[in-house]
Design a protein around this motif. Structure first.
Motif, mmCIF file in Angstrom:
data_model
loop_
_atom_site.group_PDB
_atom_site.id
_atom_site.type_symbol
_atom_site.label_atom_id
_atom_site.label_comp_id
_atom_site.label_asym_id
_atom_site.label_seq_id
_atom_site.Cartn_x
_atom_site.Cartn_y
_atom_site.Cartn_z
ATOM 1 N N THR A 302 13.454 -6.813 5.153
ATOM 2 C CA THR A 302 13.393 -5.474 5.244
ATOM 3 C C THR A 302 12.316 -5.070 4.044
ATOM 4 O O THR A 302 11.833 -5.647 3.675
ATOM 5 C CB THR A 302 14.721 -4.960 4.278
ATOM 6 N N VAL A 303 11.703 -3.778 4.442
ATOM 7 C CA VAL A 303 10.815 -3.277 3.781
ATOM 8 C C VAL A 303 10.870 -2.190 2.839
ATOM 9 O O VAL A 303 11.449 -1.337 3.117
ATOM 10 C CB VAL A 303 9.459 -2.895 4.767
ATOM 11 N N THR A 304 10.541 -2.322 1.514
ATOM 12 C CA THR A 304 10.794 -0.897 0.556
ATOM 13 C C THR A 304 9.653 -0.542 0.109
ATOM 14 O O THR A 304 8.321 -1.361 0.172
ATOM 15 C CB THR A 304 11.415 -1.463 -0.848
ATOM 16 N N SER A 305 9.508 0.727 -0.434
ATOM 17 C CA SER A 305 8.019 1.508 -0.327
ATOM 18 C C SER A 305 8.333 2.578 -1.410
ATOM 19 O O SER A 305 9.448 2.778 -1.831
ATOM 20 C CB SER A 305 7.584 2.184 0.845
ATOM 21 N N GLN A 306 7.287 2.761 -2.205
ATOM 22 C CA GLN A 306 7.216 3.991 -2.921
ATOM 23 C C GLN A 306 5.710 4.688 -3.158
ATOM 24 O O GLN A 306 4.736 4.135 -2.858
ATOM 25 C CB GLN A 306 7.591 3.700 -4.401
ATOM 26 N N ARG A 307 5.795 6.117 -2.895
ATOM 27 C CA ARG A 307 4.608 6.579 -3.106
ATOM 28 C C ARG A 307 4.234 7.504 -4.341
ATOM 29 O O ARG A 307 5.422 7.985 -4.915
ATOM 30 C CB ARG A 307 4.564 7.739 -1.979
ATOM 31 N N ILE A 308 3.450 7.624 -4.808
ATOM 32 C CA ILE A 308 3.051 8.232 -6.167
ATOM 33 C C ILE A 308 1.718 9.212 -5.910
ATOM 34 O O ILE A 308 0.989 8.757 -5.037
ATOM 35 C CB ILE A 308 2.908 7.357 -7.465
ATOM 36 N N PHE A 309 1.723 10.360 -6.695
ATOM 37 C CA PHE A 309 0.523 11.232 -6.619
ATOM 38 C C PHE A 309 -0.067 11.066 -7.877
ATOM 39 O O PHE A 309 0.741 10.918 -8.980
ATOM 40 C CB PHE A 309 0.799 12.533 -6.332
ATOM 41 N N VAL A 310 -1.411 11.225 -8.071
ATOM 42 C CA VAL A 310 -2.194 11.314 -9.311
ATOM 43 C C VAL A 310 -2.875 12.730 -9.152
ATOM 44 O O VAL A 310 -3.909 12.688 -8.434
ATOM 45 C CB VAL A 310 -3.171 10.206 -9.380
ATOM 46 N N PRO A 311 -2.539 13.560 -9.915
ATOM 47 C CA PRO A 311 -2.943 15.056 -9.790
ATOM 48 C C PRO A 311 -4.435 15.257 -10.296
ATOM 49 O O PRO A 311 -5.230 14.204 -10.964
ATOM 50 C CB PRO A 311 -1.931 15.819 -10.639
ATOM 51 N N PHE A 312 -5.145 15.932 -9.709
ATOM 52 C CA PHE A 312 -6.866 16.309 -10.158
ATOM 53 C C PHE A 312 -6.920 16.307 -11.565
ATOM 54 O O PHE A 312 -7.743 15.847 -12.033
ATOM 55 C CB PHE A 312 -7.087 17.527 -9.313
ATOM 56 N N PHE A 313 -6.415 16.979 -12.246
ATOM 57 C CA PHE A 313 -6.580 17.265 -13.478
ATOM 58 C C PHE A 313 -6.361 16.248 -14.449
ATOM 59 O O PHE A 313 -6.847 15.923 -15.681
ATOM 60 C CB PHE A 313 -5.764 18.552 -14.248
ATOM 61 N N THR A 314 -5.745 14.946 -14.098
ATOM 62 C CA THR A 314 -5.818 13.748 -14.896
ATOM 63 C C THR A 314 -6.512 12.793 -14.445
ATOM 64 O O THR A 314 -6.773 11.990 -15.355
ATOM 65 C CB THR A 314 -4.097 13.129 -14.643
ATOM 66 N N LEU A 315 -7.369 13.021 -13.219
ATOM 67 C CA LEU A 315 -8.148 11.829 -12.944
ATOM 68 C C LEU A 315 -9.368 12.027 -13.599
ATOM 69 O O LEU A 315 -9.996 13.025 -14.164
ATOM 70 C CB LEU A 315 -8.600 12.201 -11.542
ATOM 71 N N PRO A 316 -9.961 10.789 -13.954
ATOM 72 C CA PRO A 316 -11.445 10.721 -14.480
ATOM 73 C C PRO A 316 -12.713 11.139 -14.087
ATOM 74 O O PRO A 316 -13.604 10.878 -14.353
ATOM 75 C CB PRO A 316 -11.494 9.069 -15.115
ATOM 76 N N ASN A 317 -12.676 11.509 -12.847
ATOM 77 C CA ASN A 317 -13.984 11.720 -12.009
ATOM 78 C C ASN A 317 -13.826 13.251 -11.250
ATOM 79 O O ASN A 317 -12.757 13.217 -10.652
ATOM 80 C CB ASN A 317 -14.232 10.767 -10.947
ATOM 81 N N SER A 318 -14.863 13.983 -11.465
ATOM 82 C CA SER A 318 -14.453 15.347 -10.873
ATOM 83 C C SER A 318 -15.710 15.464 -9.766
ATOM 84 O O SER A 318 -15.979 16.473 -9.238
ATOM 85 C CB SER A 318 -14.652 16.466 -11.525
#
Length: 404
Positions: A302-318
């Motif tokens: 069986t395959v298990t999965s998980q998705r996450i999001f990293v929002p713009f305002f926390t990212l180290p690059n713009s």
């Protein structure tokens, strides 16, 4: 040394050079084309996708050779059979079964018929993959390490022990220039920024390295903060919002050893202290020609999965990092709206918008209205290369269904 002697030596060197023959190493010249089997049999009712291809020579211009027209079936050790994996109509060499449901702990094997060749795997145990506990990330604003993604899991029953992961990264990005105009071949028209936006896109990339982990030497079946990937702070991937989908697979010990050998052969070479290349173990064999090697390993789980999001305002690059270095604007675009001498299909317009060339995308910048060479109305447009303006050349401007 006399002039005559020098002349003789030069002629001798030229003769030796003329006698040289190109050397083609056996690894390049060898014409073997072996079956490659990629993928996992998903026993939990979700889609199973197997990719079949053939190896190519190192000096071959073709880098991918899909195996098409094969018959791919799954068989149970108890004599049970299952619907055939059908070849995709859009992706050559991909074979799909949308919903395989297999019993945990039972054993199954894969049968592949392609042309006059037949391949059969050993029976493999169907394993249950525990859920992913969490996918976490660590941010750093230093130049070399922007975003580190980790995975955590455990199996309270202690039956998993051997794990493999892969992932798909999806991210937003923007081109440095925003096009608000386009040409239909004879007219410059305003672009609908809602339905025809080519400045803002999404792109998905997939893991290209082996990620495995084992709790064999631990007192509990726990994997903690195993690193999946590191995204540099200068990467376009983290210039806007970023998401990652992680998939987890429970392996048998033999399957784990296959992936461990592949990892050593492909990723841990380069110094005298690294492991030496070795032949990969496999549980898939050519029954019509036992001497023919097969590359790949059949795993069923069986395959298990998980998705996450990293929002713009926390990212180290713009910014875009190095992706759009070298992009620039030019004002060499003129459209003759009213041309009593030549009409709208003016040669200058034709050259700028229809002939092959790098500058074909229009930017609403430095627009000019006036008279040039007796033509009543002229509109000037600033443009750039398609790569610097059209994000759909590398991704899609359609928002993914899972996007927040």
């Amino acid at each position: 040394m006399s002039r005559r002697t020098t002349y003789i030596i030069c002629l001798s060197l030229l003769a030796l050079a003329a006698c040289r023959k190109a050397y083609t190493p056996p690894a390049i010249a060898f014409a073997g084309s072996y079956l490659v089997v990629e993928g996992v049999i998903n026993s939990g009712g979700d889609s199973t996708i197997l990719k079949l291809s053939r190896t190519v020579k190192l000096n071959d211009t073709t880098k991918l050779k899909p195996e098409t027209g094969a018959i791919v079936t799954l068989e149970g050790e108890d004599g049970s059979t299952f619907p055939q994996l059908m070849e995709s109509t859009t992706v050559k060499g991909s074979y799909i079964n949308p919903s395989l449901v297999l019993n945990a702990g039972k054993r199954y094997r894969l049968r592949i018929k392609s042309g006059s060749s037949e391949y059969l795997s050993d029976y493999a145990e169907s394993k249950i993959t525990p859920p992913i506990d969490s996918v976490t990330y660590v941010l750093s604003h230093t130049y070399d390490a922007g975003l580190r993604v980790n995975v955590n899991t455990h199996d309270a029953t202690g039956k998993s022990i051997y794990y493999k992961w892969d992932y798909a990264e999806t991210y937003q990005y923007r081109t440095p220039y925003d096009s608000r105009w386009k040409s239909n071949g004879d007219t410059v028209l305003p672009r609908n920024i809602i339905t025809d936006d080519i400045n803002h896109c999404w792109r998905t990339t997939y893991s290209d390295h082996v990620i495995i982990g084992s709790s064999e030497k631990l007192s509990r079946d726990v994997i903690s903060q195993l690193s999946l990937t590191v995204v540099p702070s200068t990467s376009e991937k983290i210039s806007e919002e970023y998401s990652i989908l992680v998939k987890q697979y429970a392996l048998t010990k033999e399957a784990y050893q296959f992936w461990e050998s592949l990892q050593k052969n492909t990723e841990k070479l380069g110094s005298i202290f690294d492991p030496q290349p070795s032949q990969l173990p496999t549980n898939i064999h050519c029954v019509s020609n036992p001497a023919e090697p097969v590359i790949g390993y059949l795993s069923i789980c069986t395959v298990t999965s998980q998705r996450i999001f990293v929002p713009f305002f926390t990212l180290p690059n713009s910014g875009e990092g190095d992706t759009y270095q070298g992009c620039s604007l030019t004002s060499a675009y003129f459209h003759y709206l009213v041309n009593p001498l030549k009409g709208d299909n003016d040669e200058d317009f034709y050259y700028n918008y229809n002939k092959p060339g790098p500058h074909i995308i229009l930017i609403p910048y430095e627009s000019i209205i006036g008279v040039i060479d007796g033509h009543k109305v002229v509109v000037g447009h600033t443009g750039s290369t398609p790569y610097c303006v059209d994000c759909t050349l590398r991704g899609s401007n359609k928002k993914p269904s899972f996007w927040k």
